[in-house]
Design a protein around this motif. Structure first.
Motif, PDB file in Angstrom:
ATOM      1  N   GLY A  69       0.798  -1.212   0.000  1.00 45.62           N
ATOM      2  CA  GLY A  69       0.000   0.000   0.000  1.00 45.62           C
ATOM      3  C   GLY A  69       0.829   1.258   0.000  1.00 45.62           C
ATOM      4  O   GLY A  69       0.814   2.008   0.970  1.00 45.62           O
ATOM      5  N   ALA A  70       1.532   1.511  -1.060  1.00 46.64           N
ATOM      6  CA  ALA A  70       2.355   2.717  -1.158  1.00 46.64           C
ATOM      7  C   ALA A  70       1.467   3.956  -1.200  1.00 46.64           C
ATOM      8  O   ALA A  70       0.303   3.888  -1.589  1.00 46.64           O
ATOM      9  N   ASP A  71       2.045   5.093  -0.813  1.00 45.12           N
ATOM     10  CA  ASP A  71       1.262   6.322  -0.898  1.00 45.12           C
ATOM     11  C   ASP A  71       1.009   6.635  -2.369  1.00 45.12           C
ATOM     12  O   ASP A  71       1.792   6.288  -3.245  1.00 45.12           O
ATOM     13  N   ALA A  72      -0.104   7.292  -2.616  1.00 40.72           N
ATOM     14  CA  ALA A  72      -0.561   7.537  -3.984  1.00 40.72           C
ATOM     15  C   ALA A  72       0.485   8.228  -4.851  1.00 40.72           C
ATOM     16  O   ALA A  72       0.572   7.966  -6.049  1.00 40.72           O
ATOM     17  N   ALA A  73       1.286   9.084  -4.259  1.00 42.33           N
ATOM     18  CA  ALA A  73       2.279   9.836  -5.029  1.00 42.33           C
ATOM     19  C   ALA A  73       3.386   8.944  -5.586  1.00 42.33           C
ATOM     20  O   ALA A  73       4.002   9.281  -6.597  1.00 42.33           O
ATOM     21  N   CYS A 109      13.788   5.076  -6.719  1.00 41.45           N
ATOM     22  CA  CYS A 109      12.673   4.391  -6.057  1.00 41.45           C
ATOM     23  C   CYS A 109      13.110   3.111  -5.334  1.00 41.45           C
ATOM     24  O   CYS A 109      12.344   2.533  -4.572  1.00 41.45           O
ATOM     25  N   LEU A 110      14.322   2.671  -5.556  1.00 47.86           N
ATOM     26  CA  LEU A 110      14.788   1.408  -4.984  1.00 47.86           C
ATOM     27  C   LEU A 110      14.684   1.373  -3.463  1.00 47.86           C
ATOM     28  O   LEU A 110      14.314   0.347  -2.885  1.00 47.86           O
ATOM     29  N   HIS A 111      15.019   2.461  -2.811  1.00 53.69           N
ATOM     30  CA  HIS A 111      15.034   2.494  -1.350  1.00 53.69           C
ATOM     31  C   HIS A 111      13.685   2.075  -0.762  1.00 53.69           C
ATOM     32  O   HIS A 111      13.626   1.260   0.159  1.00 53.69           O
ATOM     33  N   GLU A 112      12.596   2.614  -1.302  1.00 56.61           N
ATOM     34  CA  GLU A 112      11.259   2.262  -0.818  1.00 56.61           C
ATOM     35  C   GLU A 112      10.980   0.774  -0.975  1.00 56.61           C
ATOM     36  O   GLU A 112      10.440   0.136  -0.074  1.00 56.61           O
ATOM     37  N   LEU A 113      11.323   0.227  -2.120  1.00 52.70           N
ATOM     38  CA  LEU A 113      11.054  -1.173  -2.390  1.00 52.70           C
ATOM     39  C   LEU A 113      11.937  -2.093  -1.550  1.00 52.70           C
ATOM     40  O   LEU A 113      11.514  -3.185  -1.169  1.00 52.70           O
ATOM     41  N   VAL A 114      13.141  -1.650  -1.242  1.00 54.72           N
ATOM     42  CA  VAL A 114      14.007  -2.407  -0.335  1.00 54.72           C
ATOM     43  C   VAL A 114      13.412  -2.381   1.068  1.00 54.72           C
ATOM     44  O   VAL A 114      13.340  -3.421   1.743  1.00 54.72           O
ATOM     45  N   GLU A 115      12.971  -1.215   1.507  1.00 54.46           N
ATOM     46  CA  GLU A 115      12.350  -1.106   2.838  1.00 54.46           C
ATOM     47  C   GLU A 115      11.118  -1.984   2.969  1.00 54.46           C
ATOM     48  O   GLU A 115      10.856  -2.544   4.031  1.00 54.46           O
ATOM     49  N   GLN A 120      15.849  -6.463  -2.874  1.00 49.47           N
ATOM     50  CA  GLN A 120      16.960  -6.524  -1.922  1.00 49.47           C
ATOM     51  C   GLN A 120      18.282  -6.274  -2.638  1.00 49.47           C
ATOM     52  O   GLN A 120      18.422  -6.558  -3.828  1.00 49.47           O
ATOM     53  N   ALA A 121      19.200  -5.703  -1.878  1.00 43.46           N
ATOM     54  CA  ALA A 121      20.544  -5.491  -2.389  1.00 43.46           C
ATOM     55  C   ALA A 121      21.269  -6.832  -2.373  1.00 43.46           C
ATOM     56  O   ALA A 121      21.060  -7.649  -1.474  1.00 43.46           O
ATOM     57  N   VAL A 122      22.131  -7.036  -3.371  1.00 41.48           N
ATOM     58  CA  VAL A 122      22.906  -8.267  -3.457  1.00 41.48           C
ATOM     59  C   VAL A 122      24.360  -7.907  -3.218  1.00 41.48           C
ATOM     60  O   VAL A 122      24.975  -7.225  -4.050  1.00 41.48           O
ATOM     61  N   GLY A 123      24.884  -8.313  -2.091  1.00 46.11           N
ATOM     62  CA  GLY A 123      26.274  -8.005  -1.785  1.00 46.11           C
ATOM     63  C   GLY A 123      26.509  -6.514  -1.649  1.00 46.11           C
ATOM     64  O   GLY A 123      25.599  -5.734  -1.381  1.00 46.11           O
TER      65      GLY A 123
END
Length: 172
Positions: A69-73, A109-115, A120-123
């Motif tokens: 449920g990400a924020d609409a923005a 946008c990666l940070h949000e999806l990692v959180e 996920q980060a690999v190494g």
């Protein structure tokens, strides 16, 4: 049964899935799917939307929120990020992609999806992958849905890896 009772008491829209039809229970009670159901729960969104009745319904609900449920923005950018990463990972045996191969807006946008635990980060060398195969499958499913009747060439472009078999099954 006790855990299903507790979860359905906390999120009533999940009750039919967790305590109803045995076929739905078999999917909804798996810890991975239960966690997705809880995170994409319509009760939290304040809507009267029915709980998903199939994996295809769950995908639609997950995708509608940009992966949960990400924020609409940020929903649209998250969707584009998931599509790009799925596209770039499809033909890679390691199912990961280097940061340098991603568009700048995707990287932002990666940070949000990692959180959220979707990516996920690999190494330590700036590579990223889906945290679970299902997130890849669902994102690639959306990529094929976006192609509408022209989805078969997308499989060919990806090199027709076996990992896409489940995605095709979901389309069916």
């Amino acid at each position: 049964d006790a855990e299903a009772e507790v979860l359905s008491a906390q999120q009533p829209s999940l009750r039919p899935l967790l305590l109803g039809n045995p076929k739905l229970q078999a999917i909804a009670r798996r810890p991975f799917f239960a966690s997705i159901l809880a995170k994409t729960n319509p009760d939290e969104a304040g809507t009267d939307a029915p709980a998903p009745q199939s994996e295809a319904d769950l995908i639609k609900q997950w995708w509608k929120g940009g992966g949960y449920g990400a924020d609409a923005a940020s929903v649209l950018q998250r969707k584009r990020t998931l599509l790009e990463i799925a596209s770039k990972c499809a033909n890679r045996s390691g199912m990961n992609v280097r940061l340098s191969r991603l568009a700048p807006e995707t990287a932002a946008c990666l940070h949000e999806l990692v959180e959220d635990g979707i990516i996920q980060a690999v190494g330590d060398d700036d590579r990223y992958r889906f945290a679970h195969d299902i997130y890849f499958e669902w994102s690639f499913y959306q990529l094929l849905q976006d192609r509408e009747d022209d989805w078969i060439p997308a499989l060919t472009e990806a090199g027709e890896p076996p990992v896409l078999g489940r995605v095709v099954e979901l389309l069916a």
